[in-house]
Design an enzyme around this catalytic site. Sequence first.
Site, PDB file in Angstrom:
ATOM      1  N   LYS A  33      37.658 -16.353  45.439  1.00 49.43           N
ATOM      2  CA  LYS A  33      38.341 -17.569  44.971  1.00 49.43           C
ATOM      3  C   LYS A  33      39.376 -17.227  43.894  1.00 49.43           C
ATOM      4  O   LYS A  33      40.512 -17.685  43.940  1.00 49.43           O
ATOM      5  CB  LYS A  33      37.326 -18.582  44.424  1.00 49.43           C
ATOM      6  N   ARG A 108      31.212 -28.001  42.143  1.00 49.24           N
ATOM      7  CA  ARG A 108      30.115 -27.262  42.771  1.00 49.24           C
ATOM      8  C   ARG A 108      28.790 -27.997  42.748  1.00 49.24           C
ATOM      9  O   ARG A 108      27.745 -27.385  43.037  1.00 49.24           O
ATOM     10  CB  ARG A 108      30.008 -25.841  42.257  1.00 49.24           C
ATOM     11  N   ARG A 148      32.909  -5.459  40.774  1.00 49.45           N
ATOM     12  CA  ARG A 148      34.051  -6.148  40.143  1.00 49.45           C
ATOM     13  C   ARG A 148      34.259  -5.709  38.685  1.00 49.45           C
ATOM     14  O   ARG A 148      33.310  -5.554  37.907  1.00 49.45           O
ATOM     15  CB  ARG A 148      33.827  -7.663  40.157  1.00 49.45           C
ATOM     16  N   ARG A 181      31.646  -8.580  34.076  1.00 54.41           N
ATOM     17  CA  ARG A 181      31.070  -9.858  33.679  1.00 54.41           C
ATOM     18  C   ARG A 181      29.560  -9.739  33.475  1.00 54.41           C
ATOM     19  O   ARG A 181      28.880  -9.029  34.204  1.00 54.41           O
ATOM     20  CB  ARG A 181      31.364 -10.927  34.744  1.00 54.41           C
ATOM     21  N   ARG A 192      22.679 -16.890  41.513  1.00 51.12           N
ATOM     22  CA  ARG A 192      23.918 -17.626  41.812  1.00 51.12           C
ATOM     23  C   ARG A 192      23.961 -18.005  43.293  1.00 51.12           C
ATOM     24  O   ARG A 192      24.409 -19.097  43.647  1.00 51.12           O
ATOM     25  CB  ARG A 192      25.142 -16.785  41.420  1.00 51.12           C
TER      26      ARG A 192
HETATM   27  P1  AP5 Z   1      36.774 -12.731  43.006  1.00 47.55           P
HETATM   28  O1  AP5 Z   1      38.145 -13.161  43.409  1.00 47.55           O
HETATM   29  O2  AP5 Z   1      36.517 -12.466  41.571  1.00 47.55           O
HETATM   30  O3  AP5 Z   1      35.685 -13.740  43.627  1.00 47.55           O
HETATM   31  P2  AP5 Z   1      35.237 -15.209  43.188  1.00 47.55           P
HETATM   32  O4  AP5 Z   1      35.004 -16.010  44.427  1.00 47.55           O
HETATM   33  O5  AP5 Z   1      36.184 -15.765  42.178  1.00 47.55           O
HETATM   34  O6  AP5 Z   1      33.828 -14.882  42.569  1.00 47.55           O
HETATM   35  P3  AP5 Z   1      33.123 -15.397  41.230  1.00 47.55           P
HETATM   36  O7  AP5 Z   1      31.981 -14.481  40.952  1.00 47.55           O
HETATM   37  O8  AP5 Z   1      34.138 -15.619  40.150  1.00 47.55           O
HETATM   38  O9  AP5 Z   1      32.588 -16.785  41.710  1.00 47.55           O
HETATM   39  P4  AP5 Z   1      31.501 -17.625  41.042  1.00 47.55           P
HETATM   40  O10 AP5 Z   1      31.708 -18.904  41.734  1.00 47.55           O
HETATM   41  O11 AP5 Z   1      30.139 -17.080  41.106  1.00 47.55           O
HETATM   42  O12 AP5 Z   1      31.861 -17.537  39.473  1.00 47.55           O
HETATM   43  P5  AP5 Z   1      32.604 -18.524  38.467  1.00 47.55           P
HETATM   44  O13 AP5 Z   1      33.369 -17.721  37.507  1.00 47.55           O
HETATM   45  O14 AP5 Z   1      33.258 -19.628  39.187  1.00 47.55           O
HETATM   46  O15 AP5 Z   1      36.426 -11.417  43.871  1.00 47.55           O
HETATM   47  C1  AP5 Z   1      35.174 -10.763  43.715  1.00 47.55           C
HETATM   48  C2  AP5 Z   1      35.362  -9.251  43.899  1.00 47.55           C
HETATM   49  O16 AP5 Z   1      35.750  -9.007  45.247  1.00 47.55           O
HETATM   50  C3  AP5 Z   1      36.480  -8.651  43.026  1.00 47.55           C
HETATM   51  O17 AP5 Z   1      36.089  -7.377  42.600  1.00 47.55           O
HETATM   52  C4  AP5 Z   1      37.687  -8.558  43.973  1.00 47.55           C
HETATM   53  O18 AP5 Z   1      38.546  -7.494  43.639  1.00 47.55           O
HETATM   54  C5  AP5 Z   1      37.003  -8.318  45.322  1.00 47.55           C
HETATM   55  N1  AP5 Z   1      37.752  -8.923  46.423  1.00 47.55           N
HETATM   56  C6  AP5 Z   1      38.277 -10.174  46.476  1.00 47.55           C
HETATM   57  N2  AP5 Z   1      38.860 -10.398  47.660  1.00 47.55           N
HETATM   58  C7  AP5 Z   1      38.694  -9.248  48.388  1.00 47.55           C
HETATM   59  C8  AP5 Z   1      39.073  -8.868  49.719  1.00 47.55           C
HETATM   60  N3  AP5 Z   1      39.743  -9.696  50.555  1.00 47.55           N
HETATM   61  N4  AP5 Z   1      38.734  -7.622  50.125  1.00 47.55           N
HETATM   62  C9  AP5 Z   1      38.064  -6.770  49.313  1.00 47.55           C
HETATM   63  N5  AP5 Z   1      37.668  -7.091  48.036  1.00 47.55           N
HETATM   64  C10 AP5 Z   1      37.982  -8.316  47.590  1.00 47.55           C
HETATM   65  O19 AP5 Z   1      31.341 -19.154  37.701  1.00 47.55           O
HETATM   66  C11 AP5 Z   1      30.549 -18.358  36.842  1.00 47.55           C
HETATM   67  C12 AP5 Z   1      29.482 -19.229  36.200  1.00 47.55           C
HETATM   68  O20 AP5 Z   1      30.109 -20.257  35.393  1.00 47.55           O
HETATM   69  C13 AP5 Z   1      28.588 -20.014  37.165  1.00 47.55           C
HETATM   70  O21 AP5 Z   1      27.520 -19.218  37.646  1.00 47.55           O
HETATM   71  C14 AP5 Z   1      28.134 -21.160  36.270  1.00 47.55           C
HETATM   72  O22 AP5 Z   1      27.156 -20.745  35.375  1.00 47.55           O
HETATM   73  C15 AP5 Z   1      29.399 -21.483  35.493  1.00 47.55           C
HETATM   74  N6  AP5 Z   1      30.253 -22.458  36.179  1.00 47.55           N
HETATM   75  C16 AP5 Z   1      31.493 -22.229  36.679  1.00 47.55           C
HETATM   76  N7  AP5 Z   1      31.977 -23.323  37.263  1.00 47.55           N
HETATM   77  C17 AP5 Z   1      31.010 -24.273  37.131  1.00 47.55           C
HETATM   78  C18 AP5 Z   1      30.914 -25.619  37.567  1.00 47.55           C
HETATM   79  N8  AP5 Z   1      31.898 -26.216  38.258  1.00 47.55           N
HETATM   80  N9  AP5 Z   1      29.782 -26.294  37.258  1.00 47.55           N
HETATM   81  C19 AP5 Z   1      28.782 -25.716  36.570  1.00 47.55           C
HETATM   82  N10 AP5 Z   1      28.798 -24.428  36.143  1.00 47.55           N
HETATM   83  C20 AP5 Z   1      29.913 -23.714  36.428  1.00 47.55           C
HETATM   84 MG    MG Z   2      36.042 -16.268  40.162  1.00 47.92          MG
END
Ligand code: AP5
Ligand code: MG
Length: 239
Positions: A33, A108, A148, A181, A192
């Site tokens: 994402k 989410r 990552r 992270r 997660r």
């Molecule tokens: P990346 O682009 O970083 O993936 P991502 O989908 O953004 O993954 P996240 O871990 O950020 O998602 P998440 O939803 O768990 O975390 P968030 O920060 O939202 O890519 C991942 C890896 O893959 C990277 O190394 C990249 O280089 C590689 N990659 C990407 N595309 C590729 C490809 N095509 N080929 C090969 N490699 C590739 O949330 C974190 C925490 O915050 C949550 O757990 C929760 O506690 C809180 N939080 C966030 N939002 C909310 C909400 N709305 N409500 C409540 N709590 C929330």
């Molecule tokens: Mg992310």
Amino acid sequence: MSSLISMIENGREAGRKTVPGPILLLGAPGVGKGTQAKELVKLWGIPQISTGDLLRANVARGTELGKVAKEIMGRGDLVPDTLVNEMVAVRLQQPDTVNGFILDGFPRTLNQAGWLDGRLSGQSESLPVVAVSIQVDYNQLLRRITGRRNCPVCQTIYNVYMKPSAVDGICDVEGAALVQRADDTEEAFAERMRVYAAQTAPVVDHYRGLGRFAEVDGDRAIDVVAAGIVAAVERLRAE
Ligand code: AP5
Ligand code: MG
């Protein structure tokens, strides 16, 4: 020429101009994402609004929200809806959102989705939401999450296996030491994923049911995935 760039060039030649409007990037932890949102920002000039990034910034600054969120995020659970909705409400008031925005990691829960739908439906000038769900299988996600690394200065996302920096542990753009992270452990990843299945998969079903919804295979090269998202958004906006 990458497929995304060639798609942009072809679009320009054809005189097409997509007004992106509000776009939701949905999908499990690690589907890409954040990586894809950054590609779309470059293409469309609208902001990425990542609730995870906003929460991590609050943790780093030691705000009241950050103090509540830190431990919850570390174990892979969700921060309470009211706090996250309020944080998004403040961000959506910024003038850079007027032509659209890319929501990454929000909504989410069904509660967050209901809040967002209500808020956007009250803005008559706003285009309807387009939702894109990115799909990648579990084992690939585990590798992506544990590999990552992020630049703490420019937020560029790397992966030690799949998208390494030129010099190990150093950002190509800023020269800063890359960081991992706190929730990118195997244990937090498993939690997660459990939370995703229980609370966020119903949100995907909600937007599928509303239409203006597409699924994109995220297990391809980054620019190929981006081209797939652009094509889906253009198609859905033209309907
Ligand atoms: P990346 O682009 O970083 O993936 P991502 O989908 O953004 O993954 P996240 O871990 O950020 O998602 P998440 O939803 O768990 O975390 P968030 O920060 O939202 O890519 C991942 C890896 O893959 C990277 O190394 C990249 O280089 C590689 N990659 C990407 N595309 C590729 C490809 N095509 N080929 C090969 N490699 C590739 O949330 C974190 C925490 O915050 C949550 O757990 C929760 O506690 C809180 N939080 C966030 N939002 C909310 C909400 N709305 N409500 C409540 N709590 C929330
Ligand atoms: Mg992310």
